[in-house]
Design a protein around this motif. Sequence first.
Motif, PDB file in Angstrom:
ATOM      1  N   ASP A  50       0.780  -1.229   0.000  1.00 54.68           N
ATOM      2  CA  ASP A  50       0.000   0.000   0.000  1.00 54.68           C
ATOM      3  C   ASP A  50       0.818   1.290   0.000  1.00 54.68           C
ATOM      4  O   ASP A  50       0.269   2.365   0.080  1.00 54.68           O
ATOM      5  N   ARG A  51       2.134   1.183  -0.046  1.00 58.19           N
ATOM      6  CA  ARG A  51       2.971   2.386  -0.147  1.00 58.19           C
ATOM      7  C   ARG A  51       4.074   2.112  -1.154  1.00 58.19           C
ATOM      8  O   ARG A  51       4.986   1.335  -0.886  1.00 58.19           O
ATOM      9  N   THR A  74      -0.511   5.309  -2.440  1.00 64.82           N
ATOM     10  CA  THR A  74      -0.688   5.068  -1.018  1.00 64.82           C
ATOM     11  C   THR A  74      -2.107   4.572  -0.800  1.00 64.82           C
ATOM     12  O   THR A  74      -3.068   5.216  -1.214  1.00 64.82           O
ATOM     13  N   LEU A  76      -4.809   2.997   2.300  1.00 66.78           N
ATOM     14  CA  LEU A  76      -4.979   3.027   3.743  1.00 66.78           C
ATOM     15  C   LEU A  76      -6.286   2.354   4.121  1.00 66.78           C
ATOM     16  O   LEU A  76      -7.345   2.711   3.589  1.00 66.78           O
TER      17      LEU A  76
END
Length: 92
Positions: A50-51, A74, A76
Amino acid sequence: MPRYFFDICYGSTFARDPTGSECDGMVAVRDEAVRALPAIARDEIPRGGDRQAFTVLVRDENDITVYTATLMFTGLWIGDSPLPEPEEEPLG
């Protein structure tokens, strides 16, 4: 027409462009880099977490970096959503 080399960097991967592409001016160099980033991200985001950052470094025929562009991703998880279990890599 000048030749430019589009090196790609993401995560721990650095791929140097061995052949390059002919581009008619700096606007064409930027356009080529901008087109490359989403294509790379489309393939790499699903398996990379996710990053992530994806960077194109453009070199000219004299091996001088003339342009760089970075695309960031990104993700979350929000609220009470459970974190998914990491998928195991296939053997082979």
